[in-house]
Design an enzyme around this catalytic site. Structure first.
Site, mmCIF file in Angstrom:
data_model
loop_
_atom_site.group_PDB
_atom_site.id
_atom_site.type_symbol
_atom_site.label_atom_id
_atom_site.label_comp_id
_atom_site.label_asym_id
_atom_site.label_seq_id
_atom_site.Cartn_x
_atom_site.Cartn_y
_atom_site.Cartn_z
ATOM 1 N N ARG A 36 2.566 11.874 7.046
ATOM 2 C CA ARG A 36 2.755 13.240 6.560
ATOM 3 C C ARG A 36 3.179 14.183 7.685
ATOM 4 N NH1 ARG A 36 -2.108 13.679 2.071
ATOM 5 N NH2 ARG A 36 -0.747 13.194 0.315
ATOM 6 N N LYS A 197 -8.141 5.806 -12.975
ATOM 7 C CA LYS A 197 -8.507 6.625 -14.129
ATOM 8 C C LYS A 197 -7.325 6.985 -15.008
ATOM 9 C CE LYS A 197 -12.506 9.104 -12.388
ATOM 10 N NZ LYS A 197 -12.935 10.490 -12.110
ATOM 11 N N GLY A 347 -1.818 7.737 -2.916
ATOM 12 C CA GLY A 347 -2.477 7.300 -1.683
ATOM 13 C C GLY A 347 -2.668 5.801 -1.612
ATOM 14 N N GLY A 370 -0.785 13.221 -6.771
ATOM 15 C CA GLY A 370 -0.972 14.134 -7.900
ATOM 16 C C GLY A 370 0.234 15.024 -8.129
HETATM 17 P P1 ADP Z 1 -3.095 6.111 -6.237
HETATM 18 O O1 ADP Z 1 -3.897 6.695 -5.092
HETATM 19 O O2 ADP Z 1 -2.060 5.156 -5.763
HETATM 20 O O3 ADP Z 1 -2.569 7.166 -7.169
HETATM 21 P P2 ADP Z 1 -5.469 5.727 -7.813
HETATM 22 O O4 ADP Z 1 -6.203 6.641 -6.888
HETATM 23 O O5 ADP Z 1 -5.189 6.198 -9.179
HETATM 24 O O6 ADP Z 1 -4.105 5.242 -7.116
HETATM 25 O O7 ADP Z 1 -6.281 4.376 -7.977
HETATM 26 C C1 ADP Z 1 -6.523 3.484 -6.913
HETATM 27 C C2 ADP Z 1 -7.854 2.818 -7.061
HETATM 28 O O8 ADP Z 1 -8.001 2.196 -8.317
HETATM 29 C C3 ADP Z 1 -8.002 1.743 -6.028
HETATM 30 O O9 ADP Z 1 -8.984 2.135 -5.101
HETATM 31 C C4 ADP Z 1 -8.438 0.512 -6.829
HETATM 32 O O10 ADP Z 1 -9.517 -0.208 -6.240
HETATM 33 C C5 ADP Z 1 -8.864 1.100 -8.144
HETATM 34 N N1 ADP Z 1 -8.722 0.128 -9.234
HETATM 35 C C6 ADP Z 1 -7.592 -0.437 -9.692
HETATM 36 N N2 ADP Z 1 -7.849 -1.307 -10.676
HETATM 37 C C7 ADP Z 1 -9.192 -1.310 -10.862
HETATM 38 C C8 ADP Z 1 -10.074 -2.018 -11.738
HETATM 39 N N3 ADP Z 1 -9.612 -2.914 -12.630
HETATM 40 N N4 ADP Z 1 -11.388 -1.754 -11.648
HETATM 41 C C9 ADP Z 1 -11.849 -0.864 -10.764
HETATM 42 N N5 ADP Z 1 -11.073 -0.165 -9.905
HETATM 43 C C10 ADP Z 1 -9.751 -0.386 -9.951
HETATM 44 MG MG MG Z 2 -5.847 7.533 -5.025
#
Ligand code: ADP
Ligand code: MG
Length: 392
Positions: A36, A197, A347, A370
């Site tokens: 960043r 989520k 992230g 986000g």
């Molecule tokens: P990003 O930061 O790329 O937007 P998110 O923050 O939405 O991604 O989600 C990432 C997290 O989701 C990771 O830490 C991962 O461990 C968790 N995750 C993915 N699949 C599962 C699952 N089936 N059960 C629990 N946690 C999960």
């Molecule tokens: Mg994340």
């Protein structure tokens, strides 16, 4: 979108207040990933070439309105100084008399980094008074913090109404790239959405369903859709309050919207847990889903490889544990190897791609998680409002 940009403003010899996103990971008082910071360098370098006085400001972490020693920006200033190979004066406050005095002492081309903005609750509350205190430091304002542009805070929105304002080079590039992808993607256009989520991604999922040729869902968020369709998901991560909305989505499931047909399940979320691949309909009550299965990987990677445009956000499983990383790694490889324009953000998504040393093979790596999702969904962000060119 028609934004006023850095080059539309006269910044020569001016005091320029720049909102950057230096919310970087720190370990033992050191920056462990400076992406960043490096992404903000084109704007910083341009301003210094124009002999502007460059006043940088950022948030770091979530201090929630009070001083947290571990969240001072000093290590960030240190890393920035190395990157520009010059002196950076990092202050211990972001407003007030001492800050004013430091700014008064600046020469052309100097770089000052203000202290963490979120040490003041007024920042996130977008208080007028606080925005005025920031605005008083400078002649013009540049917003280069794409990663924070989905928040209307004093430093991202309030201050932009008070002095001449424009988008920095990074913010401009992010908006241009994401706008192009959403308005005129080369087809087939495929989106892959995973992560924890579904509540934070429902809006963008519905939007992408209109725009894409294929929408592939995985990760924890797919669990909620699977459960909403009436399938046993055992102890899997599920957002109960999202089941109704997820049900609507599961009913749209057709040749375009894909959810996993098989998954990796285990009784515990750790690296030594015994795992098995289960058909999506055969999960036992004591098991939980932690990754997509082999058949799903095959289906998803074949679709990704044929795509001309790919957007990816969110891991396919709990990739931090190696026994649940296969789905995420396979998707990363397919995205990187395909003959496509690829855009990734988020992230954990960036972390997964970087672990495989594939970051350079992605066409565009967004600095916003986000912010990227919200811009794709709505085509606009709160911090962009005051930067727009007025129609004549
Ligand atoms: P990003 O930061 O790329 O937007 P998110 O923050 O939405 O991604 O989600 C990432 C997290 O989701 C990771 O830490 C991962 O461990 C968790 N995750 C993915 N699949 C599962 C699952 N089936 N059960 C629990 N946690 C999960
Ligand atoms: Mg994340």
């Amino acid at each position: 979108m028609n934004l006023k940009t850095l080059k539309d403003l006269d910044v020569k010899n001016k005091r320029v207040l720049v909102r950057v996103d230096f919310n970087v990971p720190l370990e033992d008082g050191k920056v462990v990933d400076d992406t960043r910071i490096t992404e903000a360098l084109p704007t910083i370098n341009y301003l210094r070439e124009q002999e502007a006085k460059v006043i940088l400001m950022s948030h770091l972490g979530r201090p929630e309105g009070k001083v947290v020693e571990e969240l001072r920006l000093e290590p960030v200033g240190h890393r920035l100084a190395e990157l520009i190979d010059d002196h950076v004066l990092t202050l211990t406050d972001c407003v007030g008399e001492e800050v004013q005095r430091a700014v008064e002492g600046m020469e052309e081309g100097d770089v000052v980094l203000l202290e963490n903005l979120r040490f003041y609750a007024a920042e996130e509350e977008n208080k007028k008074e606080f925005a005025h205190q920031l605005a008083e430091l400078a002649d013009v304002y540049i917003n280069d913090a794409f990663g924070a542009a989905h928040r209307a805070h004093a430093s991202t929105e309030g201050v932009a109404h008070l002095i001449p304002a424009a988008a920095g080079l990074l913010l401009e590039k992010e908006i241009k790239t994401l706008s192009e992808v959403m308005s005129d993607p080369a087809k087939p256009f495929v989106a892959v959405i995973g992560g924890a989520k579904i509540s934070t991604k429902m809006g963008v999922i519905n939007k992408l369903l209109e725009k894409t040729d294929n929408l592939l869902l995985g990760g924890g968020l797919a669990n909620t859709i699977v459960k909403a369709a009436g399938v046993e998901v055992g102890k899997s991560l599920v957002e109960e309050e999202m089941l109704a909305e997820a049900k609507q989505l599961s009913e749209k499931k057709d040749s375009k919207l894909k959810i996993p047909v098989d998954v990796v399940v285990a009784q515990e979320a750790n690296n030594t847990a015994r795992t098995r691949i289960s058909n999506i309909n055969d999960i036992k009550p004591e098991e939980a889903i932690f990754d997509i299965g082999a058949e799903t990987i095959k289906e998803y990677t074949e679709i990704i490889k044929k795509a001309k445009t790919v957007i990816w956000n969110g891991p396919m499983g709990m990739f931090e544990q190696s026994n649940f990383a296969n789905g995420t790694n396979s998707v990363a490889k397919a995205v990187a190897e395909g003959d496509n324009k690829s855009v990734i953000g988020g992230g954990e998504t960036l972390e997964a791609v970087s672990k495989l040393a594939l970051t350079d093979r992605v066409s565009f790596v967004s600095t916003g998680g986000g912010a990227m999702l919200e811009f794709m969904e709505k085509g606009d962000l709160p911090a962009l409002e005051p930067l727009k060119k007025q129609d004549k």
